[in-house]
Design a protein around this motif. Structure first.
Motif, PDB file in Angstrom:
ATOM      1  N   GLU A   1     -11.773   6.646   6.964  1.00  0.00           N
ATOM      2  CA  GLU A   1     -11.396   6.857   5.680  1.00  0.00           C
ATOM      3  C   GLU A   1     -10.135   6.158   5.306  1.00  0.00           C
ATOM      4  OE1 GLU A   1     -13.040   8.354   3.420  1.00  0.00           O
ATOM      5  OE2 GLU A   1     -14.646   8.914   4.589  1.00  0.00           O
ATOM      6  N   THR A   2      -9.927   5.863   4.048  1.00  0.00           N
ATOM      7  CA  THR A   2      -8.756   5.159   3.590  1.00  0.00           C
ATOM      8  C   THR A   2      -7.716   6.390   3.135  1.00  0.00           C
ATOM      9  OG1 THR A   2      -9.520   5.208   1.242  1.00  0.00           O
ATOM     10  CG2 THR A   2      -9.930   3.218   2.322  1.00  0.00           C
ATOM     11  N   LEU A   3      -6.524   6.040   3.122  1.00  0.00           N
ATOM     12  CA  LEU A   3      -5.386   6.869   2.791  1.00  0.00           C
ATOM     13  C   LEU A   3      -5.745   7.492   1.285  1.00  0.00           C
ATOM     14  CD1 LEU A   3      -2.843   8.642   3.558  1.00  0.00           C
ATOM     15  CD2 LEU A   3      -1.686   6.515   2.746  1.00  0.00           C
ATOM     16  N   GLU A   4      -6.201   6.727   0.713  1.00  0.00           N
ATOM     17  CA  GLU A   4      -6.256   7.010  -0.727  1.00  0.00           C
ATOM     18  C   GLU A   4      -7.301   8.199  -0.800  1.00  0.00           C
ATOM     19  OE1 GLU A   4      -7.563   5.322  -5.345  1.00  0.00           O
ATOM     20  OE2 GLU A   4      -7.490   4.210  -3.633  1.00  0.00           O
ATOM     21  N   ASN A   5      -8.417   8.030   0.018  1.00  0.00           N
ATOM     22  CA  ASN A   5      -9.477   9.020  -0.248  1.00  0.00           C
ATOM     23  C   ASN A   5      -8.891  10.428   0.538  1.00  0.00           C
ATOM     24  OD1 ASN A   5     -11.330   7.327  -1.469  1.00  0.00           O
ATOM     25  ND2 ASN A   5     -12.284   6.812   0.454  1.00  0.00           N
TER      26      ASN A   5
ATOM     27  N   LEU B   1      -0.063   0.421   8.348  1.00  0.00           N
ATOM     28  CA  LEU B   1      -0.200  -0.951   7.627  1.00  0.00           C
ATOM     29  C   LEU B   1      -1.614  -0.960   6.777  1.00  0.00           C
ATOM     30  CD1 LEU B   1       0.773  -3.146  10.755  1.00  0.00           C
ATOM     31  CD2 LEU B   1       2.156  -2.382   8.949  1.00  0.00           C
ATOM     32  N   THR B   2      -1.401  -1.717   5.758  1.00  0.00           N
ATOM     33  CA  THR B   2      -2.831  -2.181   5.150  1.00  0.00           C
ATOM     34  C   THR B   2      -3.707  -2.752   6.184  1.00  0.00           C
ATOM     35  OG1 THR B   2      -1.991  -4.106   4.203  1.00  0.00           O
ATOM     36  CG2 THR B   2      -1.576  -1.988   2.935  1.00  0.00           C
ATOM     37  N   VAL B   3      -4.887  -2.984   5.843  1.00  0.00           N
ATOM     38  CA  VAL B   3      -5.851  -3.922   6.438  1.00  0.00           C
ATOM     39  C   VAL B   3      -5.403  -5.382   6.646  1.00  0.00           C
ATOM     40  CG1 VAL B   3      -8.285  -4.722   6.697  1.00  0.00           C
ATOM     41  CG2 VAL B   3      -7.647  -2.161   6.087  1.00  0.00           C
ATOM     42  N   ASN B   4      -4.844  -5.784   5.437  1.00  0.00           N
ATOM     43  CA  ASN B   4      -4.423  -7.232   5.449  1.00  0.00           C
ATOM     44  C   ASN B   4      -3.184  -7.399   6.440  1.00  0.00           C
ATOM     45  OD1 ASN B   4      -6.968  -8.209   4.187  1.00  0.00           O
ATOM     46  ND2 ASN B   4      -6.030  -7.773   2.308  1.00  0.00           N
TER      47      ASN B   4
ATOM     48  N   ILE C   1      -8.979 -10.091   3.421  1.00  0.00           N
ATOM     49  CA  ILE C   1     -10.204  -9.683   2.880  1.00  0.00           C
ATOM     50  C   ILE C   1      -9.829  -9.124   1.714  1.00  0.00           C
ATOM     51  CG2 ILE C   1     -11.236  -9.611   5.222  1.00  0.00           C
ATOM     52  CD1 ILE C   1     -10.946  -6.493   5.089  1.00  0.00           C
ATOM     53  N   LYS C   2     -11.094  -9.250   0.848  1.00  0.00           N
ATOM     54  CA  LYS C   2     -11.221  -8.526  -0.299  1.00  0.00           C
ATOM     55  C   LYS C   2     -10.924  -7.030  -0.107  1.00  0.00           C
ATOM     56  CE  LYS C   2     -13.566  -8.061  -4.836  1.00  0.00           C
ATOM     57  NZ  LYS C   2     -14.799  -8.968  -5.698  1.00  0.00           N
ATOM     58  N   GLY C   3     -10.178  -6.329  -1.026  1.00  0.00           N
ATOM     59  CA  GLY C   3      -9.905  -4.992  -0.757  1.00  0.00           C
ATOM     60  C   GLY C   3      -9.330  -4.261   0.413  1.00  0.00           C
ATOM     61  N   GLY C   4      -8.587  -5.283   0.929  1.00  0.00           N
ATOM     62  CA  GLY C   4      -8.059  -5.161   2.238  1.00  0.00           C
ATOM     63  C   GLY C   4      -6.311  -4.377   2.029  1.00  0.00           C
ATOM     64  N   ASP C   5      -6.197  -4.333   1.084  1.00  0.00           N
ATOM     65  CA  ASP C   5      -4.688  -3.784   0.399  1.00  0.00           C
ATOM     66  C   ASP C   5      -4.845  -2.387   0.711  1.00  0.00           C
ATOM     67  OD1 ASP C   5      -3.687  -6.625   0.530  1.00  0.00           O
ATOM     68  OD2 ASP C   5      -4.338  -6.622  -1.584  1.00  0.00           O
ATOM     69  N   VAL C   6      -5.412  -1.603   1.628  1.00  0.00           N
ATOM     70  CA  VAL C   6      -5.341  -0.380   1.696  1.00  0.00           C
ATOM     71  C   VAL C   6      -5.283  -0.095   3.250  1.00  0.00           C
ATOM     72  CG1 VAL C   6      -7.067  -0.082  -0.219  1.00  0.00           C
ATOM     73  CG2 VAL C   6      -7.983  -0.270   2.225  1.00  0.00           C
TER      74      VAL C   6
END
Length: 421
Positions: free
Chosen positions: A401-405, A370-373, A390-395
């Protein structure tokens, strides 16, 4: 009932016979009838019914329109007040208490009457005690309702159909709806079948009380031997023995003259104890009214058992009964509801709420999907807390680490995809 009575008598005779005793009407039919007439004098029944009534009164009654996703509560409906007061003198809680107890404990059940007033006000509901009405039948149809005090007879079929509800137990002795032609209508209450256990538990209490008064001992038998004891002899011996088996003289031996013989039939309190019988009867009475014994001093009363028993009380007993009552109220108030309907609300009942800790554990197990949000929103729904995005929480975060990184290649051909990661 007579067959059940004889079967129980046989079981009790064998039980008592094994302790050197003889059963003489331990559960006599008169005691059974006394219990049926007034089950409210039996503490086992009262404890169970009080627990059931309290649970039932916590279920809220409201008015809705629509179904499924379109279901919507109508708090300003003219009949909404019935969820708090059914008349100027009877609250919704009192109404539930009366209907529940009388319909289950009394063969005749209870009678509910809709009393219309001003057109823009909700009608009142009047509840009649079982001793204050008679239902007369012609075949299987109600021909007349007799109110005893104040005296009134209602025979108009439309009045009976539109303004009365008769709430009762089913009568399994009759072929059609518990009705005999040209007779009063009654139901066969659950307590009828439990009448024998009700009288049994009363006898158990009496038995144990008498044992405690007699120092926990059962009296012996004195016989005249080969000689003859006159009436005066028997009375004197009985009086002396009674005096010596209790009070300050307790424990002193009884010395008899002549060839009179004494046979000790006493048993230790453990041998003669009926507490197990009392416990069993208590539990059966609780079960007869749909209440788990764990909630009223029976069964294995651990925290886990009581927690599960509370849930069982609602799901197996309270909610089905309330839904049946609501269906009948919807029929009674069809004209006033105008397309809306009564229904129950149970989301506020703690016993029916899922264990939040277990839900959070399940949510945590899929946290990295799930994303953070998304995770914060799900946690807010479970806990009831206000948790905003939260801002930037759609990761999606895996570890730190984020999945993107994590999916960004370091060297190599650069052909890796997120799905591969």
């Amino acid at each position: 009932m007579r067959k059940i009575f004889e079967t129980l008598r046989g079981y009790l005779s064998r039980f008592l016979g094994g302790n050197g005793l003889t059963i003489i009407d331990v559960c006599d039919e008169e005691a059974v009838q006394d219990y049926i007439r007034d089950p409210f004098s039996n503490s086992s029944f009262c404890l169970a019914m009080q627990k059931r009534a309290d649970a039932t009164k916590s279920v809220k009654l409201s008015i809705f329109t629509g179904e499924g996703e379109n279901k919507k509560e109508v708090p300003n409906h003219s009949l909404a007040i019935l969820g708090e007061y059914v008349s100027s003198s009877i609250s919704y809680a009192d109404f539930i208490d009366y209907v529940l107890n009388w319909s289950i404990a009394k063969d005749k059940g209870c009678l509910i009457r809709k009393v219309n007033g001003l057109s823009w006000l909700a009608p009142d509901l009047r509840v009649y005690h079982p001793d204050n009405f008679n239902i007369h039948f012609n075949g299987t149809e109600i021909s007349r309702i007799e109110i005893i005090n104040p005296g009134e007879n209602i025979s108009d079929p439309n009045e009976i159909k539109n303004n009365f509800l008769w709430i009762k137990s089913a009568n399994y002795y009759q072929e059609v709806a518990g009705i005999s032609p040209n007779s009063y209508g009654t139901g066969l209450s659950n307590q009828n079948s439990m009448g024998i256990l009700g009288s049994f538990i009363k006898k158990v209490w009496t038995w144990n009380w008498r044992l405690s008064k007699n120092s926990g001992k059962i009296n012996g038998v004195i016989s005249g031997g080969s000689g003859h004891l006159t009436k005066e002899d028997r009375e004197e011996i009985r009086d002396r023995y009674a005096a010596m088996s209790s009070g300050t003289n307790n424990g002193k031996p009884l010395i008899l003259s002549g060839d009179a013989k004494y046979q000790d039939t006493s048993k230790s309190p453990i041998e003669a104890d009926w507490l197990n019988g009392e416990k069993t009867a208590h539990e059966r009475i609780c079960l007869s009214v749909g209440v788990p014994p764990e909630l009223v001093g029976g069964g294995q009363s651990t925290y886990a058992n009581r927690k599960e028993a509370k849930k069982e009380l609602y799901t197996d007993t309270v909610i089905p009964w309330m839904q049946d009552l609501v269906n009948q109220l919807n029929k009674l108030f069809a004209k006033e509801l105008k397309g809306a309907y009564f229904d129950i609300k149970i989301s506020h009942i703690e016993a029916l709420k899922l264990d939040k800790s277990e839900e959070l554990k399940a949510l945590d197990s899929i946290k990295d999907r799930l994303t953070v949000n998304e995770y914060r929103k799900a946690a807010a729904e479970i806990t009831g807390l206000k948790i905003e995005d939260i801002k930037g929480g759609d990761v999606i975060v895996i570890g730190t680490e984020t999945l993107e990184n994590l999916s960004t290649p370091i060297g190599g051909s650069g052909n890796e995809k997120e799905d591969d990661i």
